[in-house]
Scaffold this motif. Structure first.
Motif, PDB file in Angstrom:
ATOM      1  N   THR A   6      13.840 -11.470 107.123  1.00  0.00           N
ATOM      2  CA  THR A   6      13.353 -11.861 108.439  1.00  0.00           C
ATOM      3  C   THR A   6      14.509 -11.854 109.430  1.00  0.00           C
ATOM      4  OG1 THR A   6      13.737 -14.142 107.836  1.00  0.00           O
ATOM      5  CG2 THR A   6      11.512 -13.309 107.512  1.00  0.00           C
ATOM      6  N   LYS A   7      14.168 -12.131 110.696  1.00  0.00           N
ATOM      7  CA  LYS A   7      15.204 -12.143 111.724  1.00  0.00           C
ATOM      8  C   LYS A   7      16.253 -13.219 111.411  1.00  0.00           C
ATOM      9  CE  LYS A   7      15.657 -12.782 116.660  1.00  0.00           C
ATOM     10  NZ  LYS A   7      15.065 -13.599 117.724  1.00  0.00           N
ATOM     11  N   CYS A 226      -0.276 -25.527 115.436  1.00  0.00           N
ATOM     12  CA  CYS A 226      -0.153 -25.489 113.973  1.00  0.00           C
ATOM     13  C   CYS A 226      -1.533 -25.470 113.320  1.00  0.00           C
ATOM     14  CB  CYS A 226       0.637 -26.708 113.489  1.00  0.00           C
ATOM     15  SG  CYS A 226       0.686 -26.843 111.702  1.00  0.00           S
ATOM     16  N   CYS A 238       5.493 -23.008 106.092  1.00  0.00           N
ATOM     17  CA  CYS A 238       6.804 -23.550 106.464  1.00  0.00           C
ATOM     18  C   CYS A 238       7.385 -24.405 105.345  1.00  0.00           C
ATOM     19  CB  CYS A 238       6.704 -24.351 107.764  1.00  0.00           C
ATOM     20  SG  CYS A 238       5.413 -25.597 107.741  1.00  0.00           S
ATOM     21  N   ARG A 264      16.089 -21.579 110.144  1.00  0.00           N
ATOM     22  CA  ARG A 264      15.022 -21.001 110.967  1.00  0.00           C
ATOM     23  C   ARG A 264      13.975 -20.231 110.163  1.00  0.00           C
ATOM     24  NH1 ARG A 264      16.923 -21.420 116.288  1.00  0.00           N
ATOM     25  NH2 ARG A 264      15.066 -20.354 116.987  1.00  0.00           N
ATOM     26  N   CYS A 266      11.391 -21.474 108.610  1.00  0.00           N
ATOM     27  CA  CYS A 266      10.064 -22.008 108.911  1.00  0.00           C
ATOM     28  C   CYS A 266       9.540 -21.417 110.220  1.00  0.00           C
ATOM     29  CB  CYS A 266      10.102 -23.532 108.980  1.00  0.00           C
ATOM     30  SG  CYS A 266      11.411 -24.192 110.011  1.00  0.00           S
ATOM     31  N   SER A 267      10.464 -21.270 111.171  1.00  0.00           N
ATOM     32  CA  SER A 267      10.086 -20.698 112.458  1.00  0.00           C
ATOM     33  C   SER A 267       9.694 -19.230 112.295  1.00  0.00           C
ATOM     34  CB  SER A 267      11.261 -20.848 113.422  1.00  0.00           C
ATOM     35  OG  SER A 267      11.058 -20.083 114.555  1.00  0.00           O
ATOM     36  N   ASP A 268      10.414 -18.527 111.419  1.00  0.00           N
ATOM     37  CA  ASP A 268      10.134 -17.106 111.195  1.00  0.00           C
ATOM     38  C   ASP A 268       8.816 -16.877 110.466  1.00  0.00           C
ATOM     39  OD1 ASP A 268      12.268 -16.032 112.485  1.00  0.00           O
ATOM     40  OD2 ASP A 268      13.569 -15.981 110.723  1.00  0.00           O
ATOM     41  N   CYS A 270       6.137 -18.898 110.275  1.00  0.00           N
ATOM     42  CA  CYS A 270       4.925 -19.483 110.864  1.00  0.00           C
ATOM     43  C   CYS A 270       4.051 -18.398 111.514  1.00  0.00           C
ATOM     44  CB  CYS A 270       5.288 -20.541 111.899  1.00  0.00           C
ATOM     45  SG  CYS A 270       3.839 -21.327 112.620  1.00  0.00           S
ATOM     46  N   HIS A 273       3.607 -19.133 115.266  1.00  0.00           N
ATOM     47  CA  HIS A 273       4.846 -19.460 115.997  1.00  0.00           C
ATOM     48  C   HIS A 273       4.826 -20.872 116.575  1.00  0.00           C
ATOM     49  CE1 HIS A 273       5.730 -15.285 115.472  1.00  0.00           C
ATOM     50  NE2 HIS A 273       4.600 -14.955 116.071  1.00  0.00           N
ATOM     51  N   SER A 276       9.669 -24.518 116.556  1.00  0.00           N
ATOM     52  CA  SER A 276      10.798 -24.132 117.397  1.00  0.00           C
ATOM     53  C   SER A 276      11.967 -25.063 117.120  1.00  0.00           C
ATOM     54  CB  SER A 276      10.398 -24.211 118.868  1.00  0.00           C
ATOM     55  OG  SER A 276       9.963 -25.522 119.163  1.00  0.00           O
TER      56      SER A 276
END
Lengths: 288, 219
Positions: A6-7, A226, A238, A264, A266-268, A270, A273, A276
């Motif tokens: 992921t990013k 969510c 997450c 990050r 969990c952020s990726d 989700c 999204h 944050s």
């Protein structure tokens, strides 16, 4: 099949590699940058907080300069949180890569990346075995009179292994039989202690203890977006992806969030999204 | 705890065994002889308790005489030592000039003061007549030891190499040491042309530096 690069993972890999490259370049070019135990230029340094505490207990001496550096590391950790584990330490990344390789060749081994994560949230906080190691290591240093964990620290061993190889090529130092201890111990830690980070590592425990004071960059979940909190589906992506086993959907205390290494993931992961990492904590009925 | 927690019995026992093995191994399996430590390392005990094995002094040394210990005992592994076969220590005199000496680079970069702050003597100047003042020895590395059995007659290589004028030749043409001038910098050992094999099979030089630790806390 989930997308594994992921990013966040890419950014983390770049960050970890950068630090590693700095360390290796320093080693080859004979600068004074040092290694993971103490990284810096000249008198401006970041010192391993566990290393400081160990030497403090082992020598029973108060070194003002080291103490000031220790306070600096404390301050950085309070501001940024337990970022060391996800963004600097190469051990978890190496371990996951190694697990990927070994699982390919020996598929009968324990499945999944490193460990199976149970989706059920524990009702009671489990005993943090890392704290036991931390206390044990500091006590052992006090008794033995030398920094005990430094001898087996996977970060120190990783650096020593690289240094040994570099010196072997350049003829910078003579290697003896004891040098074999370094790769053997490192491989042992990488392969047989798959839960090193979450169950053994005293450095992680120390960083988690310090980052209980962390208030910035904490994961924030948008309850309306969510899927799980708004009751639309039973999504737990997450929680499943979190390497520190934090369920950000549940109300968080500073104690549980202290283990967040701001990776990050969990952020990726989700799908909507909803997660944050705001600089300042957003107003929300938060149990502290 | 073992079942509920994530640590398995096997892991718990393995880590216990590993911890005990490391401790006993580190305590019993040591380098047979003391090593020369960089300047500022006081007693061996103090040094080992403060060194975090970060390798900074090794990298910072302009003389490249400091090397990490990658042999011998587990306790000494990765700590710095001075290899006088490769180079010698000049206490980084070039850095601050002789009139305003700065602490050696290894001392500057040491994060935990395992290489401690040195008390620098203002009168710390090179004097052709007397060499360095006696106070210099408060931060010396060791003491040169001349093995007269192997030291060749009329050889003055070490005498010429010594920056402290601590070695002279006696009437018979054998080198002898004035102890209170010796800083243990290792220049004599580095330049010494005479090598022999000791009883333990080690390649020795006719002049070798015996580390300070031996004198200070007789480990």
């Amino acid at each position: 099949m989930k997308k594994w690069l992921t990013k966040g993972a890419l950014l983390r890999t770049i960050s970890i590699s950068l630090v590693l490259i700095i360390v290796i370049v320093g080693l080859v070019l004979h600068t004074d940058w040092g290694s993971y135990s103490a990284l810096g230029i000249g008198e401006l340094i970041a010192l391993c907080p566990l290393g400081y505490l160990e030497t403090f207990f082992a020598s029973r001496l108060f070194i003002p300069r080291a103490f000031v550096v220790f306070l600096g590391v404390l301050l950085i950790t309070i501001v940024l949180g337990k970022v060391f584990c996800a963004w600097i330490c190469p051990f978890p990344l190496t371990q996951r890569l190694l697990a990927r390789i070994t699982n390919k060749f020996f598929p009968k081994n324990t499945p999944a990346d490193t460990e199976a994560i149970d989706t059920e949230v524990p009702k009671r906080a489990r005993l943090d075995t890392r704290l036991l190691t931390l206390v044990g290591v500091l006590g052992a240093s006090l008794f033995a009179g030398f920094p005990v964990f430094c001898l087996v620290c996977p970060l120190g061993l990783t650096f020593a292994l690289i240094a040994g190889i570099v010196y072997l090529i350049t003829g910078g130092a003579s290697l003896g039989l004891t040098f074999l201890f370094i790769p053997v111990f490192l491989v042992l830690e990488l392969l047989f202690f798959r839960r090193w980070c979450s169950k053994i590592c005293p450095l992680g425990a120390l960083y988690a203890l310090i980052s209980r004071g962390n208030r910035f960059f904490r994961p924030h979940i948008d309850a309306e977006a969510c899927l799980s909190l708004s009751g639309r589906t039973e999504c737990s992506h997450c929680y499943q992806v979190c390497k520190e086993h934090i369920d950000i959907r549940a109300t968080q205390t500073t104690k549980t969030l202290a283990d967040c290494s701001k990776c990050r993931d969990c952020s990726d992961v989700c799908p909507v999204h909803a997660v944050s990492f705001p600089v300042l904590p957003k107003k929300k009925p938060d149990a502290d | 705890m073992l079942k509920g927690g994530k640590i398995t019995r096997r892991e718990f026992i393995a880590s216990g065994i590993a911890a005990v093995a490391v401790l006993t191994g580190a305590l019993n399996f040591r380098v047979k002889k003391l090593l020369c430590r960089p300047p500022g390392a006081q007693t061996e005990k103090r040094f080992l308790s403060l060194c975090v094995r970060c390798n900074r002094c090794v990298e910072a040394c302009p003389q490249r005489v400091i090397e990490p210990v990658l042999f011998g005992g587990l306790l000494e592994l990765r700590t710095p030592w001075l290899n006088f076969r490769k180079s010698y220590c000049n206490f980084c005199h070039d850095a601050g000039g002789l009139k305003t000496p700065l602490p050696p680079q290894c001392v500057v970069v040491c994060p935990t003061a395992a290489l401690g702050t040195l008390k620098l003597n203002p009168a710390f100047t090179l004097n052709k007549e007397t060499g360095y003042s006696k106070e210099v020895r408060t931060f010396s590395i060791g003491l040169a030891k001349i093995n007269t059995d192997f030291c060749p007659q009329h050889c003055d290589v070490c005498k010429k190499a010594c920056p402290y004028f601590a070695i002279e030749l006696d009437d018979n043409g054998y080198a002898f040491l004035t102890e209170n001038r010796c800083n243990g910098c290792g220049a004599c050992e580095f330049y010494c042309p005479e090598e022999y094999v000791s009883k333990t099979g080690e390649i020795m030089r006719a002049v070798t530096v015996v580390p300070n630790g031996a004198r200070l806390d007789s480990v």
